[in-house]
Design a protein around this motif. Structure first.
Motif, short mmCIF file in Angstrom:
data_model
loop_
_atom_site.label_atom_id
_atom_site.label_comp_id
_atom_site.label_asym_id
_atom_site.label_seq_id
_atom_site.Cartn_x
_atom_site.Cartn_y
_atom_site.Cartn_z
N ARG A 208 7.15 0.99 6.00
CA ARG A 208 6.70 -0.48 6.20
C ARG A 208 5.22 -0.69 5.37
O ARG A 208 5.19 -1.85 4.68
CB ARG A 208 6.58 -1.26 7.39
N GLU A 211 6.05 -0.45 1.68
CA GLU A 211 6.77 -1.85 1.27
C GLU A 211 5.84 -2.72 1.23
O GLU A 211 6.12 -3.98 0.47
CB GLU A 211 7.96 -2.12 2.39
N SER A 212 4.79 -2.96 1.97
CA SER A 212 3.77 -4.15 2.13
C SER A 212 2.94 -4.15 0.40
O SER A 212 2.45 -4.89 0.49
CB SER A 212 2.76 -4.06 3.01
N THR A 223 13.61 -2.67 -0.23
CA THR A 223 13.09 -1.75 0.66
C THR A 223 12.63 -0.45 0.09
O THR A 223 13.40 0.00 -1.06
CB THR A 223 13.91 -1.42 1.79
N ALA A 282 8.67 -3.74 13.94
CA ALA A 282 7.60 -4.37 13.19
C ALA A 282 7.15 -5.87 13.53
O ALA A 282 6.17 -6.45 13.78
CB ALA A 282 7.96 -4.20 11.68
#
Length: 534
Positions: A208, A211-212, A223, A282
């Motif tokens: 994550r 991915e940010s 993704t 998340a």
């Protein structure tokens, strides 16, 4: 066939490397030779088929299959199939025979300006010998390429496609060398260090994090694939080492710049080999940063959190979800529990006098570290010598053992000791370097110590988790009626609290690691102290 009968010809060309395709020389020269041969033989070229960047050891090729389909479709009209050289058809005896037969069955007759094909035994013998020679050349070329690539890898150069976070650049004296590719290198570096330090608990959180960042490459679904994350975490290349087990190259020092230290890489592998943690949700964690960290004051179990639907909308709550607890499912408003936590965090801010005293303590420890660097280097050298002796003994055992099981055991132990030796060498190299300026090194750490609430107030989940790990040594118990109970803080904050209550005396340094400076004011500090009665 009558001399005056029109003969149609097909041309088949093949090159095995993409470089030949890009430069455009291989295919065009083959086709030119075949057309010249067709002109001399008075053949009419009706079609030309190409296979680009395809190995001669393969029979299933798009261009070849298209030509065979053409021959079958026009079987009533005999066609001659022209190839520049026998190696263009195939570079293997088995593949040559299969394609030769397939062309004949489809109604084609094979011809070449370089060899005369025939159906008699002598012609077939020559043809098969030439095909065998072509196969040998292909295999020999492959061996030579592998040998050259392995030799270059042993010289410290990566020989495959550039790993994510790197790109190739021609450097004088090195040729093509891996160099940092920003901003990807910085993103991967932060992800690796974050996982090693526990900032990211699971691979899912690293995923994550990647991915940010808009600059990090993603799949069609937007993704990052979990396997890509796993590969990044396991690659010694990012620690500056080349590892190619198939070529018997294990943790060989590379010429490229490392993104992380080998010690950090070792910590990552230890975490990957440890007990797996349940991936955090998340959405929940962003909404409830204290979820799982705050415990129920009644049963001491971690509190959970949720959104509760009311008449006017959804409302956030923390609650204990442990059956049998006296406050089971009794909720506490999110704003109340988090406001009380922020008030607790702001209380940890030291006074200006206390802050100055702490600076003097750390400066004394820093000076002590400078004085003891020579002794530390000697200890590391002694430990490294012992490791080398252990490796030598195991190598001797490998030479004399006949047991495959023992051989594998010895080899695994040697690899582990080699990794330990690399880690020790890295530490010795760090001891040999001049330490940076004290103020520059500790500025971020003391900024955090002076006001941890400032980092929490950034609102980023990663920052808030960093605060929880650096400030508190244990989870925070919370009572619905009285609020937070006494918090157990980490050593730096405990020292500051004790200094304010009584006098202290610093003792000799047992270990002081320089702070790890990251993004948004993250840090880690280790020091030793002993209270003295006032």
């Amino acid at each position: 066939m009558s001399p005056t009968q029109k003969v149609n010809a097909l041309i088949y060309c093949r090159v095995s490397s993409l470089k030949q395709v890009r430069e455009g020389h291989g295919l065009s020269s083959q086709e030119t030779r075949c057309r010249e041969y067709a002109r001399i033989k008075n053949y009419t070229v009706v079609e030309c088929f190409h296979d680009e960047g395809v190995s001669g050891g393969l029979t299933d090729r798009a261009g070849m299959q298209a030509m065979l389909a053409f021959l079958r479709h026009h079987k009533k009209d005999q066609h001659v199939v022209l190839i520049d050289d026998i190696s263009r058809l195939a570079r293997g005896l088995e593949a040559h025979i299969q394609l030769r037969t397939a062309i004949s069955v489809a109604g084609g007759k094979l011809e070449s300006p370089s060899i005369e094909f025939g159906e008699d035994s002598d012609s077939m013998l020559v043809e098969n010998l030439l095909a065998s020679v072509s196969q040998h050349q292909r295999q020999k070329n492959a061996e030579q390429v592998i040998h050259r690539m392995r030799a270059r890898a042993l010289n410290g150069y990566w020989v495959s496609s550039a790993a994510l976070g790197y790109r190739y650049e021609t450097v004088k004296g090195h040729g093509k060398l891996l160099v940092r590719h920003e901003p990807l290198a910085l993103i991967i570096q932060e992800g690796l260090e974050g996982f090693a330090q526990g900032r990211f608990e699971t691979q899912g959180e690293v995923k994550r994090f990647f991915e940010s960042h808009a600059a990090f490459p993603k799949g069609r679904d937007g993704t990052v694939h979990v396997q890509r994350v796993a590969d990044i975490l396991k690659r010694p290349l990012y620690a500056g080492y080349i590892n190619l087990p198939d070529w018997d190259i294990h943790l060989h020092p590379g010429k490229h710049e490392a993104l992380i230290s080998f010690g950090t890489f070792t910590k990552i592998q230890e975490r990957l080999a440890g007990k797996a943690k349940v991936p955090a949700r998340a959405d929940i964690n962003h909404d409830f940063p204290l979820r799982g960290f705050v415990t129920c004051g009644c049963c001491s179990k971690p509190m959970t959190a949720c959104w509760s639907k009311g008449r006017s909308g959804k409302y956030p709550y923390y609650l204990c979800d442990t059956k049998g607890c006296a406050v089971y499912r009794k909720s506490v408003r999110k704003e109340k529990i988090e406001a009380e936590f922020e008030a607790l965090l702001m209380q940890l801010r030291p006074s200006e006098e206390l802050y100055d005293l702490a600076m003097k303590m750390f400066k004394a420890l820093w000076d002590n570290r400078l004085e003891n660097r020579t002794q530390e280097t000697s200890s590391l050298k002694l430990e490294a010598t012992k490791v080398e002796q252990q490796i030598a003994k195991l190598v001797d055992r490998v030479v004399i053992t006949d047991s495959p099981t023992l051989l594998m055991t010895y080899e695994d132990r040697i690899k582990n000791l080699e990794a330990k030796k690399i880690e020790l060498q890295e530490k010795m190299a760090q001891c040999g370097r001049a330490l940076p300026d004290f103020d520059k090194t500790y500025r971020t750490a003391f900024t955090f110590l002076a006001n941890p609430y400032k980092t929490w107030a950034s609102g980023r989940l990663e920052d808030r988790r960093t605060v929880l790990k650096l400030v508190f040594s244990d989870r925070l118990p919370y009572d619905r009626n009285s609020g937070y109970r006494t918090a157990k803080t980490t050593l730096p904050f405990k020292v500051l609290a004790n200094i304010s209550a009584q006098k202290h005396e610093m003792v000799g340094l047992t270990g002081l690691e320089p702070v790890t400076l990251g993004f948004e004011g993250r840090c880690s500090i280790q020091l030793s102290y002993r209270p003295r009665a006032g």
